[in-house]
Design a protein around this motif. Structure first.
Motif, PDB file in Angstrom:
ATOM      1  N   GLN A 227      47.980 -55.256 -12.497  1.00  0.00           N
ATOM      2  CA  GLN A 227      48.904 -56.375 -12.647  1.00  0.00           C
ATOM      3  C   GLN A 227      48.580 -57.521 -11.693  1.00  0.00           C
ATOM      4  N   LEU A 228      47.391 -57.545 -11.176  1.00  0.00           N
ATOM      5  CA  LEU A 228      47.013 -58.531 -10.161  1.00  0.00           C
ATOM      6  C   LEU A 228      47.245 -59.963 -10.638  1.00  0.00           C
ATOM      7  N   GLU A 229      46.843 -60.285 -11.833  1.00  0.00           N
ATOM      8  CA  GLU A 229      46.981 -61.661 -12.307  1.00  0.00           C
ATOM      9  C   GLU A 229      48.446 -62.081 -12.399  1.00  0.00           C
ATOM     10  N   ALA A 230      49.302 -61.198 -12.905  1.00  0.00           N
ATOM     11  CA  ALA A 230      50.715 -61.530 -13.049  1.00  0.00           C
ATOM     12  C   ALA A 230      51.422 -61.620 -11.705  1.00  0.00           C
ATOM     13  N   LEU A 231      50.988 -60.813 -10.742  1.00  0.00           N
ATOM     14  CA  LEU A 231      51.666 -60.764  -9.452  1.00  0.00           C
ATOM     15  C   LEU A 231      51.187 -61.823  -8.474  1.00  0.00           C
ATOM     16  N   THR A 232      49.960 -62.298  -8.641  1.00  0.00           N
ATOM     17  CA  THR A 232      49.387 -63.217  -7.659  1.00  0.00           C
ATOM     18  C   THR A 232      49.198 -64.635  -8.164  1.00  0.00           C
ATOM     19  N   GLY A 233      49.158 -64.829  -9.492  1.00  0.00           N
ATOM     20  CA  GLY A 233      48.848 -66.148 -10.023  1.00  0.00           C
ATOM     21  C   GLY A 233      47.380 -66.490  -9.966  1.00  0.00           C
ATOM     22  N   ARG A 234      46.541 -65.505  -9.684  1.00  0.00           N
ATOM     23  CA  ARG A 234      45.085 -65.704  -9.636  1.00  0.00           C
ATOM     24  C   ARG A 234      44.437 -65.082 -10.860  1.00  0.00           C
ATOM     25  N   GLN A 235      43.270 -65.606 -11.247  1.00  0.00           N
ATOM     26  CA  GLN A 235      42.566 -65.128 -12.436  1.00  0.00           C
ATOM     27  C   GLN A 235      41.395 -64.232 -12.056  1.00  0.00           C
ATOM     28  N   ALA A 236      41.251 -63.139 -12.796  1.00  0.00           N
ATOM     29  CA  ALA A 236      40.152 -62.200 -12.567  1.00  0.00           C
ATOM     30  C   ALA A 236      39.351 -62.051 -13.849  1.00  0.00           C
ATOM     31  N   ARG A 237      38.735 -63.128 -14.296  1.00  0.00           N
ATOM     32  CA  ARG A 237      38.054 -63.141 -15.588  1.00  0.00           C
ATOM     33  C   ARG A 237      36.562 -62.836 -15.500  1.00  0.00           C
ATOM     34  N   HIS A 238      35.997 -62.897 -14.318  1.00  0.00           N
ATOM     35  CA  HIS A 238      34.537 -62.781 -14.206  1.00  0.00           C
ATOM     36  C   HIS A 238      34.109 -61.656 -13.269  1.00  0.00           C
ATOM     37  N   GLY A 239      34.968 -60.670 -13.100  1.00  0.00           N
ATOM     38  CA  GLY A 239      34.622 -59.534 -12.260  1.00  0.00           C
ATOM     39  C   GLY A 239      35.290 -59.640 -10.895  1.00  0.00           C
ATOM     40  N   LEU A 240      35.335 -58.496 -10.199  1.00  0.00           N
ATOM     41  CA  LEU A 240      35.994 -58.471  -8.905  1.00  0.00           C
ATOM     42  C   LEU A 240      35.483 -57.313  -8.050  1.00  0.00           C
ATOM     43  N   PHE A 241      35.636 -57.491  -6.748  1.00  0.00           N
ATOM     44  CA  PHE A 241      35.373 -56.433  -5.775  1.00  0.00           C
ATOM     45  C   PHE A 241      36.687 -56.073  -5.098  1.00  0.00           C
ATOM     46  N   VAL A 242      36.863 -54.786  -4.773  1.00  0.00           N
ATOM     47  CA  VAL A 242      38.026 -54.312  -4.027  1.00  0.00           C
ATOM     48  C   VAL A 242      37.521 -53.672  -2.745  1.00  0.00           C
ATOM     49  N   ILE A 243      37.994 -54.169  -1.601  1.00  0.00           N
ATOM     50  CA  ILE A 243      37.523 -53.688  -0.298  1.00  0.00           C
ATOM     51  C   ILE A 243      38.640 -52.902   0.365  1.00  0.00           C
ATOM     52  N   ASN A 244      38.351 -51.666   0.703  1.00  0.00           N
ATOM     53  CA  ASN A 244      39.380 -50.749   1.186  1.00  0.00           C
ATOM     54  C   ASN A 244      38.801 -49.890   2.305  1.00  0.00           C
ATOM     55  N   MET A 245      39.685 -49.348   3.151  1.00  0.00           N
ATOM     56  CA  MET A 245      39.264 -48.409   4.189  1.00  0.00           C
ATOM     57  C   MET A 245      39.693 -47.005   3.762  1.00  0.00           C
ATOM     58  N   GLU A 246      38.789 -46.035   3.906  1.00  0.00           N
ATOM     59  CA  GLU A 246      39.095 -44.674   3.468  1.00  0.00           C
ATOM     60  C   GLU A 246      38.527 -43.643   4.442  1.00  0.00           C
ATOM     61  N   TYR A 247      39.178 -42.488   4.487  1.00  0.00           N
ATOM     62  CA  TYR A 247      38.627 -41.304   5.139  1.00  0.00           C
ATOM     63  C   TYR A 247      37.847 -40.502   4.104  1.00  0.00           C
ATOM     64  N   GLY A 248      37.015 -39.593   4.575  1.00  0.00           N
ATOM     65  CA  GLY A 248      36.355 -38.667   3.664  1.00  0.00           C
ATOM     66  C   GLY A 248      37.391 -37.806   2.957  1.00  0.00           C
ATOM     67  N   ARG A 249      37.146 -37.451   1.711  1.00  0.00           N
ATOM     68  CA  ARG A 249      38.166 -36.790   0.898  1.00  0.00           C
ATOM     69  C   ARG A 249      38.545 -35.414   1.413  1.00  0.00           C
ATOM     70  N   ASN A 250      37.618 -34.665   1.950  1.00  0.00           N
ATOM     71  CA  ASN A 250      37.908 -33.304   2.390  1.00  0.00           C
ATOM     72  C   ASN A 250      37.835 -33.161   3.908  1.00  0.00           C
ATOM     73  N   TYR A 251      38.039 -34.271   4.595  1.00  0.00           N
ATOM     74  CA  TYR A 251      37.847 -34.251   6.043  1.00  0.00           C
ATOM     75  C   TYR A 251      39.088 -33.776   6.791  1.00  0.00           C
ATOM     76  N   SER A 252      40.249 -34.380   6.501  1.00  0.00           N
ATOM     77  CA  SER A 252      41.433 -34.118   7.303  1.00  0.00           C
ATOM     78  C   SER A 252      42.467 -33.323   6.522  1.00  0.00           C
ATOM     79  N   GLY A 253      43.372 -32.687   7.259  1.00  0.00           N
ATOM     80  CA  GLY A 253      44.439 -31.897   6.662  1.00  0.00           C
ATOM     81  C   GLY A 253      45.013 -30.953   7.696  1.00  0.00           C
ATOM     82  N   PRO A 254      46.214 -30.385   7.450  1.00  0.00           N
ATOM     83  CA  PRO A 254      46.865 -29.517   8.431  1.00  0.00           C
ATOM     84  C   PRO A 254      46.010 -28.340   8.872  1.00  0.00           C
ATOM     85  N   ASP A 255      45.196 -27.811   7.982  1.00  0.00           N
ATOM     86  CA  ASP A 255      44.398 -26.628   8.318  1.00  0.00           C
ATOM     87  C   ASP A 255      42.917 -26.951   8.506  1.00  0.00           C
ATOM     88  N   LYS A 256      42.591 -28.235   8.615  1.00  0.00           N
ATOM     89  CA  LYS A 256      41.190 -28.627   8.736  1.00  0.00           C
ATOM     90  C   LYS A 256      40.747 -28.641  10.195  1.00  0.00           C
TER      91      LYS A 256
END
Length: 560
Positions: free
Chosen positions: A362-391
């Motif tokens: 819903q990016l276009e409706a929520l921001t008023g910006r157009q995403a007609r020619h492609g986009l990049f999403v930049i995010n910070m992440e941990y490794g999927r199986n790295y952390s947890g209560p028993d890790k």
């Protein structure tokens, strides 16, 4: 700096005065309901009634009341439990006493730490194991720093105090004639018409029962719930499920699922990222609140989500700057992400900061910006199986240092998703299990860094630039005028930097060092040969500046 409570009150007063906020103090809202009205933008108004019966009407309601209702566990004898919200904070009130604490979160350990030096002993009982925040990477779990975990030392190192696991609903508390509290099993109290003295205690049959001692105090530190009682059922804030008894039902945009125009902010909004990120704490909700402000600005005032537009040649540097400096991405990892919207023919881009990832469709409706020619999403992440209560987060070889293994990075690191088209709501909803977003056209992990400093030219920047170039099918490097001149003679398609710089007469004047570097790279071979012919003089208007001695470069550094 930990300010005094009075300082905090004065700060809030100054803040309200500075911004000329209209605040109604000493006002308690006791009831909130919905009034259908077709003239309202969302077809209803919210009606709030205070303790004096005064009614207030609004079409947008922001609820930031936190979690204020103590969580209660119903079991025989629970009336003898003192709540964390009301128990004395004076350590002298517990001197020489045996104390049992129910719960195992930060409030339980905070209570234990406060009275640890004066009690006879402290036992802590909960249905789950201790979860340390450095193992789970969840700030709501117990901080392993020494400020609140003294009980762990006295348990493991000195055997003075103790931690036990049991479901509270299977237990009961019995009070004897002397006022001492005994722990027994619930089923032993269910026989009808039993006197207190007649109730069987576990130690009657098992003389080494762990909780066989009598306690002077039992303190409940079992967490908090959202106060649903003031909200009419027409608002549909709760579905009645176990999880929705703690938090209201909201979307990833922090708007109520049942009532458009009602937003939940702060701690109460933690259902969006519960046990995943920091949205329930000041670490994170200071950024999610800003995101809601931007959504409302666009919805009600037509102000598009703030963005900066830059030439495509600055894309690499823009991403590198953000992943190294943006605290919102770092604190709200896997929840808020930067979004790069590409312009036609990828000649430029718009950069949007800290947008809720799960609302990407819903990016276009929520921001008023157009995403007609492609986009990049930049995010910070941990490794999927790295952390947890028993890790075991300290396992050998836990770190990744090579570029080719970046996708296996365990610690927090930047991840860039590339989409040729904006994902649909169906794609977001039915994305692969454990994926934060739908499967992208391409994905890139910047290898984790021990210093969380992603500025290494070869290890961080070069792989990122190559990824972006592959996605865009272009060359994002910067070139000097001599190289751009050569490209105009030898290539059908010029790199964007030459199109936006050299062809607009914005190239850089060369130096002797640059010319020699051009010779070694093979780009200026013919031009240099001609410039060294007898009688061929350099133009007087462009004297050559002296440069450093040329050093041999490997392929990767030469490409930079």
């Amino acid at each position: 700096y930990f300010p005094d409570a009075g300082d905090m009150v004065r700060y809030l007063g100054d803040f309200a005065d500075k911004l000329r906020l209209h605040v109604l103090y000493n006002t308690t809202i006791g009831h909130v309901t919905l009034d259908k009205d077709g003239q309202a933008w969302n077809s209803h108004y919210f009606i709030l009634t205070d303790q004096k019966g005064q009614a207030y009407q609004c079409s947008v309601l922001l609820v930031a009341t936190g979690l204020s209702v103590p969580n209660q566990v119903d079991f025989p004898g629970s009336e003898y439990v003192e709540g964390y919200e009301s128990v004395s904070t004076d350590p002298e009130d517990f001197e020489g006493q045996n104390v049992l604490i129910l719960g195992r979160g930060n409030s339980a350990f905070e209570t234990a730490e406060n009275i640890l030096g004066v009690t006879n002993f402290i036992h802590m009982l909960s249905r789950s194991r201790v979860r340390l925040s450095w193992a789970t990477h969840y700030v709501g779990d117990l901080s392993p720093r020494a400020i609140n975990n003294g009980l762990l030392d006295t348990y493991q190192l000195k055997s003075l105090d103790g931690l036990l696991e049991s479901d509270l609903e299977d237990l009961a508390i019995v009070k004897d004639r002397e006022g001492k509290l005994h722990i027994t099993l619930k089923f032993l109290t269910e026989e009808a018409n039993q006197s207190t003295e007649a109730i069987t205690l576990p130690q009657d049959d098992n003389d080494n029962f762990a909780l066989r001692v009598a306690y002077d105090r039992v303190i409940g530190c079992l967490g908090w719930n959202f106060n649903f009682s003031i909200f009419n059922s027409s608002l549909r804030l709760s579905s009645g499920g176990t999880f929705s008894k703690k938090y209201p039902l909201i979307k990833a945009s922090y708007e109520s699922k049942g009532s458009r125009g009602l937003f939940v902010l702060g701690t109460a909004s933690h259902s969006v990222d519960y046990r995943k990120s920091a949205g329930g704490f000041i670490h994170g909700f200071r950024y999610t609140v800003r995101a809601v402000h931007r959504l409302l600005e666009h919805r009600h005032h037509g102000i598009a989500w703030p963005s900066t537009e830059r030439p495509i040649t600055q894309l690499t540097s823009a991403i590198i700057r953000r992943v190294n400096e943006a605290s919102g991405l770092y604190q709200m990892f896997s929840v808020l992400a930067d979004v790069v919207l590409l312009k036609e023919n990828a000649t430029a881009f718009e950069y949007l900061e800290e947008f809720p990832m799960q609302m990407l469709a819903q990016l276009e409706a929520l921001t008023g910006r157009q995403a007609r020619h492609g986009l990049f999403v930049i995010n910070m992440e941990y490794g999927r199986n790295y952390s947890g209560p028993d890790k075991d987060v300290f396992f050998y070889d836990r770190s990744v240092g090579h570029m080719k293994d970046a996708w296996q990075s365990n610690f927090l690191h930047p991840v860039i998703y590339y989409y040729r088209h904006l994902p649909t709501e169906q794609e977001v909803r039915f994305r692969p299990a454990d994926w934060l977003l739908p499967r992208p056209t391409a994905i890139h992990h910047i290898v984790e860094d021990f210093l969380t400093d992603w500025t290494a030219p070869v290890g961080h920047i070069l792989p990122l630039r190559r990824f972006l170039e592959n996605c865009l099918d272009t060359d994002l490097r910067n070139f000097y005028a001599e190289s751009c001149f050569l490209f105009t003679l030898t290539r059908q398609k010029l790199p964007p930097f030459c199109q936006q710089g050299y062809l607009r007469m914005q190239g850089l004047v060369g130096t002797e060092y640059l010319r020699r570097h051009g010779v070694e790279s093979g780009l200026l071979r013919y031009y240099t040969t001609m410039s060294r012919q007898p009688g061929n003089q350099e133009p007087a208007s462009h004297p050559l500046a002296p440069g450093p001695t040329v050093q041999p470069l490997d392929n990767k550094k030469r490409e930079l």
